[in-house]
Design a protein around this motif. Structure first.
Motif, short mmCIF file in Angstrom:
data_model
loop_
_atom_site.label_atom_id
_atom_site.label_comp_id
_atom_site.label_asym_id
_atom_site.label_seq_id
_atom_site.Cartn_x
_atom_site.Cartn_y
_atom_site.Cartn_z
N PRO A 167 0.80 -1.22 0.00
CA PRO A 167 0.00 0.00 0.00
C PRO A 167 0.84 1.28 0.00
O PRO A 167 0.33 2.35 -0.32
N HIS A 168 2.11 1.20 0.33
CA HIS A 168 3.03 2.33 0.24
C HIS A 168 4.44 1.78 0.29
O HIS A 168 4.68 0.67 0.74
N GLY A 169 5.38 2.58 -0.19
CA GLY A 169 6.77 2.16 -0.14
C GLY A 169 7.35 2.37 1.25
O GLY A 169 6.88 3.21 2.02
N VAL A 170 8.38 1.59 1.55
CA VAL A 170 9.08 1.72 2.83
C VAL A 170 10.57 1.77 2.56
O VAL A 170 11.12 0.90 1.87
N LEU A 171 11.22 2.80 3.11
CA LEU A 171 12.66 2.94 3.00
C LEU A 171 13.29 2.70 4.36
O LEU A 171 12.68 3.00 5.39
#
Length: 122
Positions: free
Chosen positions: A49-53
């Motif tokens: 659902p969203h990117g993670v760094l």
């Protein structure tokens, strides 16, 4: 009667386990005020659902939520922008518990160029 009780129990169980997952999304878990974080991208897991760094900021490891693919694209970002080892500046809302080192990005700078993930938030 037994089926009604079982159905009610299953519904209650589903609601009880959905609460923590729902609380993670959105902005409720943040402080409501922004900080700025600078560092190097240690890893990137982009997608829904969203990117993670994972960002190394002077030896501290931060997890940073970036936008969904469409939001990143709208801000002028591509997956290749999030290359490991690249310097990044992020402004966003941290977790209410700063020890979590978790940040929800609102604005990202690469090489001095601003990418606004949430222009509607002003």
């Amino acid at each position: 009667m037994i089926m009604t009780r079982r159905c009610a129990a299953l519904c209650l169980l589903a609601l009880a386990t959905a609460g923590p997952a729902m609380a993670h999304h959105g902005w409720r878990w943040t402080t409501g005020r922004n900080i700025r974080l600078s560092g190097l991208i240690a890893s990137a897991n982009l997608g829904n659902p969203h990117g993670v760094l994972r960002v190394d900021a002077e030896g501290d490891q931060w997890m940073v939520e970036v936008g969904q693919p469409w939001r990143n694209q709208r801000a002028g970002l591509t997956d290749s922008d999030f290359a490991t080892g690249r310097e990044i500046v992020i402004e966003g809302e941290p977790s209410a518990n700063l020890e979590d080192r978790l940040l929800k990005a609102e604005r990202i700078w690469f090489d001095g160029k601003l990418h606004d993930l949430y222009p509607e938030r002003g």
